[in-house]
Design a protein around this motif. Structure first.
Motif, PDB file in Angstrom:
ATOM      1  N   GLY A  11     -14.920  40.399   6.181  1.00 43.14           N
ATOM      2  CA  GLY A  11     -16.315  40.662   6.853  1.00 43.14           C
ATOM      3  C   GLY A  11     -17.351  41.242   6.361  1.00 43.14           C
ATOM      4  N   LEU A  12     -17.382  42.137   5.297  1.00 42.28           N
ATOM      5  CA  LEU A  12     -18.099  43.185   4.778  1.00 42.28           C
ATOM      6  C   LEU A  12     -19.003  42.122   4.153  1.00 42.28           C
ATOM      7  CD1 LEU A  12     -19.156  45.956   3.582  1.00 42.28           C
ATOM      8  CD2 LEU A  12     -17.440  45.384   1.783  1.00 42.28           C
ATOM      9  N   GLU A  13     -20.530  42.520   4.585  1.00 44.57           N
ATOM     10  CA  GLU A  13     -21.493  41.713   3.713  1.00 44.57           C
ATOM     11  C   GLU A  13     -22.092  42.560   2.585  1.00 44.57           C
ATOM     12  OE1 GLU A  13     -24.494  38.989   5.504  1.00 44.57           O
ATOM     13  OE2 GLU A  13     -23.474  39.459   7.499  1.00 44.57           O
ATOM     14  N   ILE A  14     -22.540  41.751   1.733  1.00 42.94           N
ATOM     15  CA  ILE A  14     -22.985  42.488   0.296  1.00 42.94           C
ATOM     16  C   ILE A  14     -24.195  41.873   0.037  1.00 42.94           C
ATOM     17  CG2 ILE A  14     -22.714  43.184  -2.121  1.00 42.94           C
ATOM     18  CD1 ILE A  14     -19.525  43.412  -1.326  1.00 42.94           C
ATOM     19  N   SER A  15     -25.332  42.375  -0.183  1.00 43.50           N
ATOM     20  CA  SER A  15     -26.649  41.553  -0.282  1.00 43.50           C
ATOM     21  C   SER A  15     -27.561  42.582  -1.531  1.00 43.50           C
ATOM     22  CB  SER A  15     -27.176  41.376   0.791  1.00 43.50           C
ATOM     23  OG  SER A  15     -28.482  40.727   0.579  1.00 43.50           O
ATOM     24  N   THR A  16     -28.219  41.829  -1.967  1.00 41.37           N
ATOM     25  CA  THR A  16     -29.634  42.557  -2.491  1.00 41.37           C
ATOM     26  C   THR A  16     -30.554  43.153  -1.159  1.00 41.37           C
ATOM     27  OG1 THR A  16     -30.896  40.531  -2.641  1.00 41.37           O
ATOM     28  CG2 THR A  16     -30.082  41.349  -4.670  1.00 41.37           C
ATOM     29  N   VAL A  17     -31.252  44.138  -1.337  1.00 39.02           N
ATOM     30  CA  VAL A  17     -32.122  44.512  -0.220  1.00 39.02           C
ATOM     31  C   VAL A  17     -33.118  43.637   0.056  1.00 39.02           C
ATOM     32  CG1 VAL A  17     -33.947  46.335   0.531  1.00 39.02           C
ATOM     33  CG2 VAL A  17     -32.166  46.913  -1.282  1.00 39.02           C
ATOM     34  N   ASP A  18     -33.420  42.759  -0.902  1.00 34.50           N
ATOM     35  CA  ASP A  18     -34.507  41.626  -0.418  1.00 34.50           C
ATOM     36  C   ASP A  18     -34.129  40.533   0.360  1.00 34.50           C
ATOM     37  OD1 ASP A  18     -35.132  43.313  -2.801  1.00 34.50           O
ATOM     38  OD2 ASP A  18     -37.049  41.805  -3.201  1.00 34.50           O
ATOM     39  N   GLY A  19     -32.523  40.240   0.150  1.00 33.33           N
ATOM     40  CA  GLY A  19     -31.794  39.216   0.720  1.00 33.33           C
ATOM     41  C   GLY A  19     -31.590  39.867   2.226  1.00 33.33           C
ATOM     42  N   PHE A  20     -31.765  40.969   2.416  1.00 37.53           N
ATOM     43  CA  PHE A  20     -31.256  41.704   4.033  1.00 37.53           C
ATOM     44  C   PHE A  20     -32.405  41.877   4.719  1.00 37.53           C
ATOM     45  CE2 PHE A  20     -27.994  43.801   6.549  1.00 37.53           C
ATOM     46  CZ  PHE A  20     -27.222  42.931   6.297  1.00 37.53           C
ATOM     47  N   GLN A  21     -33.512  41.559   4.261  1.00 36.01           N
ATOM     48  CA  GLN A  21     -34.956  41.786   5.182  1.00 36.01           C
ATOM     49  C   GLN A  21     -34.555  41.003   6.433  1.00 36.01           C
ATOM     50  OE1 GLN A  21     -38.374  43.087   3.655  1.00 36.01           O
ATOM     51  NE2 GLN A  21     -39.437  41.459   4.399  1.00 36.01           N
ATOM     52  N   GLY A  22     -34.700  41.570   7.442  1.00 35.37           N
ATOM     53  CA  GLY A  22     -34.819  41.024   8.875  1.00 35.37           C
ATOM     54  C   GLY A  22     -33.420  41.227   9.570  1.00 35.37           C
ATOM     55  N   ARG A  23     -32.346  41.823   8.735  1.00 36.94           N
ATOM     56  CA  ARG A  23     -31.290  41.793   9.463  1.00 36.94           C
ATOM     57  C   ARG A  23     -30.688  43.097   9.659  1.00 36.94           C
ATOM     58  NH1 ARG A  23     -27.469  38.695   6.854  1.00 36.94           N
ATOM     59  NH2 ARG A  23     -26.149  39.375   8.417  1.00 36.94           N
ATOM     60  N   GLU A  24     -29.575  43.599  10.112  1.00 34.22           N
ATOM     61  CA  GLU A  24     -29.142  44.743  10.657  1.00 34.22           C
ATOM     62  C   GLU A  24     -27.585  44.794  10.497  1.00 34.22           C
ATOM     63  OE1 GLU A  24     -30.862  45.379  14.690  1.00 34.22           O
ATOM     64  OE2 GLU A  24     -28.984  44.714  15.532  1.00 34.22           O
ATOM     65  N   LYS A  25     -27.116  46.051  10.763  1.00 32.12           N
ATOM     66  CA  LYS A  25     -25.675  46.261  10.820  1.00 32.12           C
ATOM     67  C   LYS A  25     -25.504  47.773  11.413  1.00 32.12           C
ATOM     68  CE  LYS A  25     -23.741  42.817   8.504  1.00 32.12           C
ATOM     69  NZ  LYS A  25     -22.847  41.901   9.111  1.00 32.12           N
ATOM     70  N   GLU A  26     -24.414  47.699  11.972  1.00 39.13           N
ATOM     71  CA  GLU A  26     -24.026  49.236  12.590  1.00 39.13           C
ATOM     72  C   GLU A  26     -24.216  50.264  11.411  1.00 39.13           C
ATOM     73  OE1 GLU A  26     -24.072  49.670  15.510  1.00 39.13           O
ATOM     74  OE2 GLU A  26     -23.661  47.662  16.308  1.00 39.13           O
ATOM     75  N   ALA A  27     -23.543  50.074  10.247  1.00 40.29           N
ATOM     76  CA  ALA A  27     -23.364  50.873   9.038  1.00 40.29           C
ATOM     77  C   ALA A  27     -24.128  50.275   7.820  1.00 40.29           C
ATOM     78  CB  ALA A  27     -21.931  51.626   8.854  1.00 40.29           C
ATOM     79  N   ILE A  68     -25.814  47.265   0.403  1.00 39.59           N
ATOM     80  CA  ILE A  68     -27.080  46.686  -0.042  1.00 39.59           C
ATOM     81  C   ILE A  68     -27.697  47.448  -1.248  1.00 39.59           C
ATOM     82  CG2 ILE A  68     -27.840  45.392   1.984  1.00 39.59           C
ATOM     83  CD1 ILE A  68     -29.625  47.705   2.671  1.00 39.59           C
ATOM     84  N   THR A  69     -28.175  46.751  -2.262  1.00 40.52           N
ATOM     85  CA  THR A  69     -28.759  47.336  -3.435  1.00 40.52           C
ATOM     86  C   THR A  69     -29.588  46.552  -3.734  1.00 40.52           C
ATOM     87  OG1 THR A  69     -27.755  47.607  -5.718  1.00 40.52           O
ATOM     88  CG2 THR A  69     -26.687  45.950  -4.499  1.00 40.52           C
ATOM     89  N   PRO A  70     -30.473  47.203  -4.671  1.00 41.34           N
ATOM     90  CA  PRO A  70     -31.793  46.375  -5.237  1.00 41.34           C
ATOM     91  C   PRO A  70     -31.442  45.584  -6.369  1.00 41.34           C
ATOM     92  CG  PRO A  70     -32.072  49.208  -5.251  1.00 41.34           C
ATOM     93  CD  PRO A  70     -30.965  48.569  -4.859  1.00 41.34           C
ATOM     94  N   TYR A  71     -30.143  45.785  -6.909  1.00 35.77           N
ATOM     95  CA  TYR A  71     -30.063  44.981  -8.415  1.00 35.77           C
ATOM     96  C   TYR A  71     -28.975  43.708  -8.124  1.00 35.77           C
ATOM     97  CZ  TYR A  71     -32.824  48.583 -10.481  1.00 35.77           C
ATOM     98  OH  TYR A  71     -33.746  49.359 -10.736  1.00 35.77           O
ATOM     99  N   ALA A  72     -29.440  42.662  -8.661  1.00 32.36           N
ATOM    100  CA  ALA A  72     -28.343  41.419  -8.401  1.00 32.36           C
ATOM    101  C   ALA A  72     -26.976  41.675  -9.126  1.00 32.36           C
ATOM    102  CB  ALA A  72     -29.268  40.125  -9.020  1.00 32.36           C
ATOM    103  N   ALA A  73     -27.187  42.211 -10.311  1.00 34.32           N
ATOM    104  CA  ALA A  73     -26.011  42.251 -10.968  1.00 34.32           C
ATOM    105  C   ALA A  73     -24.874  43.469 -10.130  1.00 34.32           C
ATOM    106  CB  ALA A  73     -26.200  43.082 -12.261  1.00 34.32           C
TER     107      ALA A  73
END
Ligand code: ATP
Length: 666
Positions: A579-595, A557-562
């Motif tokens: 299966g790796l998920e990549i997202s902005t921090v804002d888009g990942f709120q409410g979610r979790e991952k092991e790493a 996760i990263t703060p920047y869309a680019a």
């Protein structure tokens, strides 16, 4: 304490001030959303609109399916490539379908809701199947969802005019600081349905049950906020309350529905079984309002449309429709004028009766329900026009606009808001509306106005290793959060098939790109990215996968869309990372991952950190991780900010430290 004006508090916002402040801000936000859609001046050219992501050109219809309660699902693929071009469509968006080359604003073939999105196709649910044109090239356009803005405006008008007599007449003065909130004098005890509740959850539930007008359930990351909301709903139903349960997003509403289904009176097709829940003979009648394309498949049984179809009035309406069909046949054949007139009269009467039966079918289901669940916008739908509730519960309230909350609050005399104002607030598109206060949430406003008088914080968390949690607990929650023993010491290498190696051993890992010649850059749309840092983040993800961690258990996760776009490009070259998920921090709120791997991006000689300094954003970022949190950043740049400096120092003290270039060369 009832009936007194508030004293010695921060001066509250009055109802009049709120109404006059919000009205123009809603317009600004609506304009910003419309200008991001295709019909705006900026994107009048179709190719530009596709580049902006608000339209997808050159589509072909590859599949049509009926079902989903009368909707037709059409699946579209690109005529030009195996994957869709980059776009900004999301599930639940409203879209229109047009012939590929049709003029902007020309009649649409149909309007629908995005049901499913894959890299290669997009599926849309339509009420009616477009009658023709499906065999030629097509385009889909994203349109601004004007219903929400219209309803917010209507709620504002209702709020300013008629609340003195409405169901919320007792609530409004409390929420605007004209009257103090009240609690029942005697402590409420209850027998929990969920035998595993912790002390802070039980304490919060007891306080919520004794609140007479407003209560705030403060749920820091992973502390079981929704678990607690569900128990409150069950206890309130047991007491005889009729409840409206809402959230801003469909997924958050469905999360509650899913957990209530084991207690409901419907055929239970599929649901997550929670062995800690006592399923007694107590049954809850619940109904989920909303477009079926926006609901999770596992909650469809409780959807209004499904229940309406099961009802007696619906069967009657069906019979009437059959009769109408026979009569229409007769009408076609009838030659005599008088006979035709008679049939037409009968058809009109039947059509009226059919509509009445349909409405009755809907009213019956809503009237009989103990709990009505819907989004905040859905709460203002006409279907609920004459329904009053004893209690309105709003989950994820710290992520909802205050005016959106009012669409639900106007229906009830008491409310419970659940959320965490120390995580990210709702996303606002208009910078001006944001600066003028559209994004200040009711949850935050009430927390400031009344604080602990009406608020209870959950203090045991069930997600993070305690080293991950301690930073957030100390920085944002006055060190009050404790990790439950079932997670406090869990390690990445405790997972099945994961080896204990240098990559999987640390709980906290800081990879420092300072001095590695990895400067940030700007993309065309002025978003920031950092190529070197992206490579380092990806290298760590690869190393974890090599150590046996499932790619789907890792998130970058990263703060920047680019930076998200860049990381996704790097990922597409490697099949093992599928299966790796990549997202902005804002888009990942409410979610979790092991790493979780956080790519902070900023690396510049001026030591500018931009919106990284928002405590709430870094709080969300770090607390998505269950067993390992890896921070990739330029410590020279980010430590120019005091808050981020403490974050880096915490990682240095409690985790492993590696330099970026060293890491790439291992
Ligand atoms: N008392 C409890 N005992 C054991 N596990 C619990 C308890 N309360 C919650 N959990 C577990 O903790 C996890 C998070 O719970 P829940 O989804 O209710 O939290 P939340 O606060 O709504 O989450 P978020 O941080 O995403 O907002 C779930 O797996 C849930 O089963």
């Amino acid at each position: 304490m009832e009936g007194r004006k508030t004293k010695n508090r921060a001066s509250p916002l009055s109802l009049e001030q709120f109404v006059s402040l919000m009205s123009p801000l809603i317009d600004l936000e609506k304009e910003a959303e419309i200008s991001a859609s295709i019909t705006s001046g900026a994107s009048r050219n179709l190719d530009t609109a596709q580049k902006k992501g608000s339209t997808i050109l050159n589509l072909k219809c590859v599949d049509a399916q009926t079902g989903l309660m009368g909707k037709t699902l059409l699946e579209f693929q690109s005529t030009k490539a195996d994957v869709l071009p980059p776009h900004k469509f999301g599930t639940h968006d409203v879209v229109v379908l047009r012939p590929n080359k049709a003029d902007l604003g020309s009649p649409a073939l149909g309007q629908g809701v995005v049901y499913r999105l894959k890299d290669s196709s997009i599926t849309v649910a339509f009420d009616d199947v477009p009658e023709e044109g499906l065999n030629s090239p097509l385009r889909l356009e994203k349109v601004a969802n004007e219903v929400t803005y219209r309803r917010m405006k209507d709620a504002l008008i209702q709020l300013s005019k008629g609340v003195q007599k409405g169901p919320a007449s007792d609530l409004v003065p409390v929420l605007f600081g004209d009257r103090l909130p009240t609690l029942s004098k005697k402590e409420i005890t209850f027998k929990p349905f969920n035998s595993n509740l912790d002390h802070s959850q039980k304490d919060a539930i007891s306080k919520a049950l004794s609140s007479k007008n407003v209560f705030l359930l403060h749920g820091p990351p992973g502390t079981g906020k929704t678990t607690t909301v569900v128990e409150i709903i069950l206890q309130e139903v047991k007491r005889g309350s009729k409840i409206l349960a809402c959230a801003a997003s469909n997924i958050a509403v469905d999360n509650i529905v899913e957990r209530l289904v084991p207690h409901s009176s419907y055929p239970q097709t599929s649901f997550r079984v929670n062995c800690n829940i006592t399923t007694s003979s107590f049954r809850v009648k619940l109904v989920r309002l909303g477009h079926p394309a926006r609901l999770l498949p596992q909650v469809l049984e409780s959807a209004l449309d499904a229940q309406v179809l099961r009802g007696d009035n619906s069967a009657l309406a069906n019979d009437i429709r059959k009769e109408m069909k026979t009569l229409s046949g007769k009408l076609l054949k009838a030659k005599d004028k008088n006979t035709r007139r008679e049939i037409q009269k009968e058809l009109r009467a039947l059509s009226k009766e059919e509509r009445k039966r349909q409405q009755l079918a809907v009213t019956d289901v809503i009237k009989n329900a103990d709990v009505v669940l819907t989004t905040l916008t859905g709460a203002f739908s006409r279907k609920l026009d004459n329904t009053l509730f004893d209690l309105v519960i709003i989950d994820e309230a710290a992520q909802a606009l205050e005016i959106a909350c009012w669409m639900a609050l106007l229906k009830g005399s008491r409310c419970i808001l659940a959320g965490d104002h120390l995580q990210l607030p709702p996303t606002i598109q208009s910078v001006e509306a944001e600066n003028k206060g559209l994004g200040r949430t009711l949850f935050e406003r009430l927390a400031d106005l009344y604080g602990d008088e009406i608020m209870s914080m959950l203090t045991v968390q069930y997600r993070m290793h305690e080293l991950i949690m301690n930073w957030s607990s100390k920085e944002l929650y006055n060190s009050k959060i404790k990790a439950h023993p079932c997670v406090a010491a869990h390690m990445l290498y405790d997972l099945e098939d994961v080896e204990r190696l240098s990559s999987t051993e640390p709980t906290l890992l800081l990879i420092d790109i300072a001095g590695c010649d990895m400067e940030e850059k700007k993309d065309e749309e002025d978003s920031t990215l950092n190529e070197g840092e992206a490579e380092v983040a990806m290298a760590h993800a690869k190393r974890l996968v090599q150590s046996g961690v499932q790619a789907s258990d890792i998130g970058i996760i990263t703060p920047y869309a680019a930076q998200v776009v860049l990381l996704k490009m790097l990922k597409s070259n490697d099949d093992k990372l599928k299966g790796l998920e990549i997202s902005t921090v804002d888009g990942f709120q409410g979610r979790e991952k092991e790493a979780i791997i956080i790519s902070m991006v900023r690396s510049n000689s001026k030591k500018e950190v931009g919106f990284l300094s928002d405590r709430r954003r870094m709080n969300v970022a770090v607390t998505r991780a269950r067993r390992q949190c890896c921070l990739v950043c330029d410590t020279d740049t980010v430590t120019s900010n005091g808050f981020l400096k403490r974050l880096v120092e915490y990682f240095e003290e409690h985790g492993e430290y590696l330099s970026g270039s060293e890491y790439l060369n291992v």
